[in-house]
Design a protein around this motif. Structure first.
Motif, PDB file in Angstrom:
ATOM      1  N   VAL A 100       4.178  -2.983  10.726  1.00 40.28           N
ATOM      2  CA  VAL A 100       3.217  -3.646   9.803  1.00 40.28           C
ATOM      3  C   VAL A 100       3.382  -4.996   9.461  1.00 40.28           C
ATOM      4  CG1 VAL A 100       1.845  -3.050   7.652  1.00 40.28           C
ATOM      5  CG2 VAL A 100       2.073  -1.314   9.181  1.00 40.28           C
ATOM      6  N   ALA A 101       4.752  -4.763   9.118  1.00 46.40           N
ATOM      7  CA  ALA A 101       5.312  -6.170   8.557  1.00 46.40           C
ATOM      8  C   ALA A 101       5.443  -7.320   9.594  1.00 46.40           C
ATOM      9  CB  ALA A 101       6.677  -5.830   8.069  1.00 46.40           C
ATOM     10  N   SER A 102       5.685  -7.053  10.776  1.00 45.00           N
ATOM     11  CA  SER A 102       5.566  -8.080  11.907  1.00 45.00           C
ATOM     12  C   SER A 102       4.417  -8.422  12.188  1.00 45.00           C
ATOM     13  CB  SER A 102       6.457  -7.461  12.979  1.00 45.00           C
ATOM     14  OG  SER A 102       5.862  -6.325  13.714  1.00 45.00           O
ATOM     15  N   THR A 103       3.334  -7.372  12.080  1.00 48.78           N
ATOM     16  CA  THR A 103       1.917  -8.015  12.247  1.00 48.78           C
ATOM     17  C   THR A 103       1.274  -8.733  11.176  1.00 48.78           C
ATOM     18  OG1 THR A 103       1.649  -5.935  13.579  1.00 48.78           O
ATOM     19  CG2 THR A 103      -0.441  -6.984  12.807  1.00 48.78           C
ATOM     20  N   PHE A 104       1.837  -8.582   9.926  1.00 50.52           N
ATOM     21  CA  PHE A 104       1.743  -9.292   8.853  1.00 50.52           C
ATOM     22  C   PHE A 104       2.039 -11.027   9.055  1.00 50.52           C
ATOM     23  CE2 PHE A 104       3.029 -11.080   4.866  1.00 50.52           C
ATOM     24  CZ  PHE A 104       1.937 -11.217   4.088  1.00 50.52           C
ATOM     25  N   LEU A 105       3.494 -10.892   9.426  1.00 54.48           N
ATOM     26  CA  LEU A 105       4.045 -11.998   9.535  1.00 54.48           C
ATOM     27  C   LEU A 105       3.584 -12.856  10.786  1.00 54.48           C
ATOM     28  CD1 LEU A 105       7.588 -11.166   8.960  1.00 54.48           C
ATOM     29  CD2 LEU A 105       6.321 -12.677   7.533  1.00 54.48           C
ATOM     30  N   ALA A 106       2.924 -12.293  11.938  1.00 59.13           N
ATOM     31  CA  ALA A 106       2.485 -12.913  12.787  1.00 59.13           C
ATOM     32  C   ALA A 106       0.955 -13.527  12.635  1.00 59.13           C
ATOM     33  CB  ALA A 106       2.158 -11.853  14.223  1.00 59.13           C
ATOM     34  N   MET A 126      -9.407  -2.953   6.624  1.00 61.78           N
ATOM     35  CA  MET A 126      -8.358  -2.998   7.672  1.00 61.78           C
ATOM     36  C   MET A 126      -7.141  -2.272   6.775  1.00 61.78           C
ATOM     37  SD  MET A 126      -6.972  -6.348   9.351  1.00 61.78           S
ATOM     38  CE  MET A 126      -7.874  -6.283  10.852  1.00 61.78           C
ATOM     39  N   GLY A 127      -6.736  -1.242   7.443  1.00 56.01           N
ATOM     40  CA  GLY A 127      -5.581  -0.553   6.862  1.00 56.01           C
ATOM     41  C   GLY A 127      -4.420  -1.247   6.762  1.00 56.01           C
ATOM     42  N   LEU A 128      -3.977  -2.189   7.612  1.00 54.52           N
ATOM     43  CA  LEU A 128      -2.818  -2.836   7.584  1.00 54.52           C
ATOM     44  C   LEU A 128      -2.899  -3.659   6.151  1.00 54.52           C
ATOM     45  CD1 LEU A 128      -0.211  -4.638   8.540  1.00 54.52           C
ATOM     46  CD2 LEU A 128      -2.062  -6.156   9.650  1.00 54.52           C
ATOM     47  N   LEU A 129      -3.775  -4.515   6.156  1.00 54.41           N
ATOM     48  CA  LEU A 129      -3.777  -5.634   5.124  1.00 54.41           C
ATOM     49  C   LEU A 129      -3.962  -4.728   3.711  1.00 54.41           C
ATOM     50  CD1 LEU A 129      -6.036  -8.192   6.358  1.00 54.41           C
ATOM     51  CD2 LEU A 129      -3.398  -8.150   6.162  1.00 54.41           C
ATOM     52  N   ASP A 130      -4.753  -3.393   3.658  1.00 55.26           N
ATOM     53  CA  ASP A 130      -4.589  -2.532   2.343  1.00 55.26           C
ATOM     54  C   ASP A 130      -3.393  -2.110   1.911  1.00 55.26           C
ATOM     55  OD1 ASP A 130      -7.406  -3.204   2.040  1.00 55.26           O
ATOM     56  OD2 ASP A 130      -8.054  -1.327   3.509  1.00 55.26           O
ATOM     57  N   SER A 131      -2.473  -1.813   3.181  1.00 54.60           N
ATOM     58  CA  SER A 131      -1.029  -1.238   2.910  1.00 54.60           C
ATOM     59  C   SER A 131      -0.357  -2.169   2.206  1.00 54.60           C
ATOM     60  CB  SER A 131      -0.501  -0.819   4.209  1.00 54.60           C
ATOM     61  OG  SER A 131      -1.470   0.192   4.802  1.00 54.60           O
ATOM     62  N   ILE A 132      -0.575  -3.639   2.693  1.00 55.84           N
ATOM     63  CA  ILE A 132       0.405  -4.617   2.183  1.00 55.84           C
ATOM     64  C   ILE A 132      -0.120  -4.984   0.861  1.00 55.84           C
ATOM     65  CG2 ILE A 132       1.077  -7.090   2.620  1.00 55.84           C
ATOM     66  CD1 ILE A 132       1.298  -6.382   5.388  1.00 55.84           C
ATOM     67  N   LEU A 133      -1.380  -5.074   0.548  1.00 60.60           N
ATOM     68  CA  LEU A 133      -1.926  -5.503  -0.591  1.00 60.60           C
ATOM     69  C   LEU A 133      -1.628  -4.480  -1.780  1.00 60.60           C
ATOM     70  CD1 LEU A 133      -5.526  -6.853  -0.231  1.00 60.60           C
ATOM     71  CD2 LEU A 133      -3.619  -8.108  -1.257  1.00 60.60           C
ATOM     72  N   GLY A 134      -1.477  -3.127  -1.344  1.00 55.23           N
ATOM     73  CA  GLY A 134      -1.206  -2.181  -2.357  1.00 55.23           C
ATOM     74  C   GLY A 134       0.169  -2.331  -2.709  1.00 55.23           C
ATOM     75  N   ALA A 135       0.928  -2.337  -1.509  1.00 55.24           N
ATOM     76  CA  ALA A 135       2.339  -2.464  -1.727  1.00 55.24           C
ATOM     77  C   ALA A 135       2.957  -3.633  -2.596  1.00 55.24           C
ATOM     78  CB  ALA A 135       2.992  -2.510  -0.453  1.00 55.24           C
ATOM     79  N   VAL A 136       2.334  -4.855  -2.465  1.00 52.85           N
ATOM     80  CA  VAL A 136       2.623  -6.052  -2.990  1.00 52.85           C
ATOM     81  C   VAL A 136       1.925  -6.377  -4.286  1.00 52.85           C
ATOM     82  CG1 VAL A 136       4.120  -6.769  -1.020  1.00 52.85           C
ATOM     83  CG2 VAL A 136       1.879  -7.528  -1.298  1.00 52.85           C
ATOM     84  N   SER A 137       0.708  -6.633  -4.340  1.00 55.49           N
ATOM     85  CA  SER A 137      -0.015  -7.189  -5.235  1.00 55.49           C
ATOM     86  C   SER A 137      -0.064  -6.058  -6.259  1.00 55.49           C
ATOM     87  CB  SER A 137      -1.358  -7.597  -4.760  1.00 55.49           C
ATOM     88  OG  SER A 137      -2.126  -6.812  -4.301  1.00 55.49           O
ATOM     89  N   GLY A 138      -0.226  -4.772  -6.229  1.00 52.64           N
ATOM     90  CA  GLY A 138      -0.447  -3.735  -6.961  1.00 52.64           C
ATOM     91  C   GLY A 138       0.609  -3.562  -8.076  1.00 52.64           C
ATOM     92  N   LYS A 139       2.046  -4.214  -7.753  1.00 53.40           N
ATOM     93  CA  LYS A 139       2.958  -4.002  -8.454  1.00 53.40           C
ATOM     94  C   LYS A 139       3.022  -5.187  -9.509  1.00 53.40           C
ATOM     95  CE  LYS A 139       5.704  -1.480  -4.892  1.00 53.40           C
ATOM     96  NZ  LYS A 139       6.871  -1.823  -4.077  1.00 53.40           N
ATOM     97  N   SER A 140       2.178  -6.119  -9.467  1.00 48.84           N
ATOM     98  CA  SER A 140       2.674  -7.393 -10.314  1.00 48.84           C
ATOM     99  C   SER A 140       1.561  -7.092 -11.384  1.00 48.84           C
ATOM    100  CB  SER A 140       2.552  -8.763  -9.660  1.00 48.84           C
ATOM    101  OG  SER A 140       1.154  -8.755  -8.952  1.00 48.84           O
ATOM    102  N   GLY A 141       1.855  -6.267 -12.463  1.00 45.91           N
ATOM    103  CA  GLY A 141       1.030  -6.053 -13.661  1.00 45.91           C
ATOM    104  C   GLY A 141       0.958  -7.275 -14.501  1.00 45.91           C
ATOM    105  N   ALA A 142       2.025  -7.370 -15.096  1.00 46.03           N
ATOM    106  CA  ALA A 142       2.367  -8.449 -16.127  1.00 46.03           C
ATOM    107  C   ALA A 142       2.162  -9.769 -15.474  1.00 46.03           C
ATOM    108  CB  ALA A 142       3.428  -8.209 -16.873  1.00 46.03           C
ATOM    109  N   PRO A 143       1.563 -10.717 -16.357  1.00 45.33           N
ATOM    110  CA  PRO A 143       1.313 -12.045 -15.915  1.00 45.33           C
ATOM    111  C   PRO A 143       2.506 -12.818 -15.665  1.00 45.33           C
ATOM    112  CG  PRO A 143      -0.001 -11.525 -17.755  1.00 45.33           C
ATOM    113  CD  PRO A 143       0.802 -10.449 -17.500  1.00 45.33           C
ATOM    114  N   GLY A 144       3.527 -12.563 -16.559  1.00 54.05           N
ATOM    115  CA  GLY A 144       4.771 -13.218 -16.244  1.00 54.05           C
ATOM    116  C   GLY A 144       5.582 -12.790 -15.070  1.00 54.05           C
ATOM    117  N   GLU A 145       5.252 -11.584 -14.830  1.00 52.34           N
ATOM    118  CA  GLU A 145       5.904 -10.856 -13.611  1.00 52.34           C
ATOM    119  C   GLU A 145       5.791 -11.615 -12.277  1.00 52.34           C
ATOM    120  OE1 GLU A 145       5.505  -6.508 -11.741  1.00 52.34           O
ATOM    121  OE2 GLU A 145       5.471  -6.687 -13.852  1.00 52.34           O
ATOM    122  N   ALA A 146       7.029 -11.681 -11.513  1.00 54.61           N
ATOM    123  CA  ALA A 146       6.966 -12.586 -10.172  1.00 54.61           C
ATOM    124  C   ALA A 146       6.216 -11.257  -9.342  1.00 54.61           C
ATOM    125  CB  ALA A 146       8.492 -12.900  -9.721  1.00 54.61           C
ATOM    126  N   ASN A 147       5.520 -12.071  -8.588  1.00 53.18           N
ATOM    127  CA  ASN A 147       4.763 -11.178  -7.323  1.00 53.18           C
ATOM    128  C   ASN A 147       5.845 -10.776  -6.428  1.00 53.18           C
ATOM    129  OD1 ASN A 147       3.484 -10.589  -4.983  1.00 53.18           O
ATOM    130  ND2 ASN A 147       1.577 -10.939  -6.181  1.00 53.18           N
TER     131      ASN A 147
END
Length: 148
Positions: free
Chosen positions: A93-99, A1-22
Motif C-alpha cells: 500500500v505504501a509503495s502504491t501511494f508513493l508511486a 478507494m480502499g488504499l487511500l482510505d487506509s492511508i487517510l485514516g492512518a495519517v490524517s486521522g491522528k492529527s487532531g490538535a491544530p499545533g500537532e505535526a501531521n
C-alpha cells in the motif's frame, strides 16, 4: 478507494490538535532526509534506471509515471517497509501511494523546474501537505467510500 482510505485514516486521522505535526509530513520529510534531500532522491532514481522519470517530475513538462515495483527498487524494501509501519499500512500500500504521489510531491517542490539545494523542502512539504491531503480526500470519495 480502499488504499487511500487506509492511508487517510492512518495519517490524517491522528492529527487532531491544530499545533500537532501531521504524521504524513514526518513520513515524507523523513523520506527526503534519509535520501539526502531531492538531490539524493534524484541519485537513487538515476542509479535504479528511473532518472528520466524523476527528471520529468522536476521539469515543467508532464510527469512520467512509476510503478510501485519501481518505487520498491529505488527506495529498497527496507525503507518502504519502515514507511509503511509509520503509516500503519502494508508495504504494498505504501509503495502504491508513493508511486502515485511522489511524482506530484517532487513536482510541487521544484516549481522552477530544477532542484534547488538551498531550498527548505520541509517548509515546502508543510505548504504542500494541505492540498495533498485534500486531493487524497477527493480521490477516495470518488471511488468506493468506506465512510458509510
Amino acid at each position: 478507494m480502499g488504499l487511500l482510505d487506509s492511508i487517510l485514516g492512518a495519517v490524517s486521522g491522528k492529527s487532531g490538535a491544530p499545533g500537532e505535526a501531521n504524521p504524513l509530513m514526518g513520513i515524507l520529510g523523513g523520506l527526503l532526509a534519509q535520501s539526502g534531500g531531492l538531490q539524493g532522491l534524484a541519485s537513487k532514481f538515476a542509479q535504479s534506471g528511473q532518472g528520466n522519470a524523476f527528471q520529468s517530475w522536476v521539469g515543467v513538462g508532464e510527469n512520467q509515471p512509476v510503478s510501485s515495483d519501481q518505487i520498491q527498487k529505488v527506495l529498497g524494501s527496507e525503507q518502504v517497509s519502515a514507511m509503511a509501519a509509520k503509516m500503519g499500512v502494508d508495504p504494498a500500500v505504501a509503495s502504491t501511494f508513493l508511486a502515485e504521489y511522489l511524482p506530484k510531491i517532487v513536482d510541487k517542490l521544484t516549481p522552477e523546474g530544477k532542484v534547488d539545494p538551498a531550498a527548505d523542502h520541509q517548509q515546502g512539504l508543510a505548504a504542500l501537505l494541505p492540498s495533498l491531503l485534500q486531493s487524497l480526500g477527493g480521490r477516495s470519495s470518488s471511488g468506493q467510500s468506506a465512510q458509510a
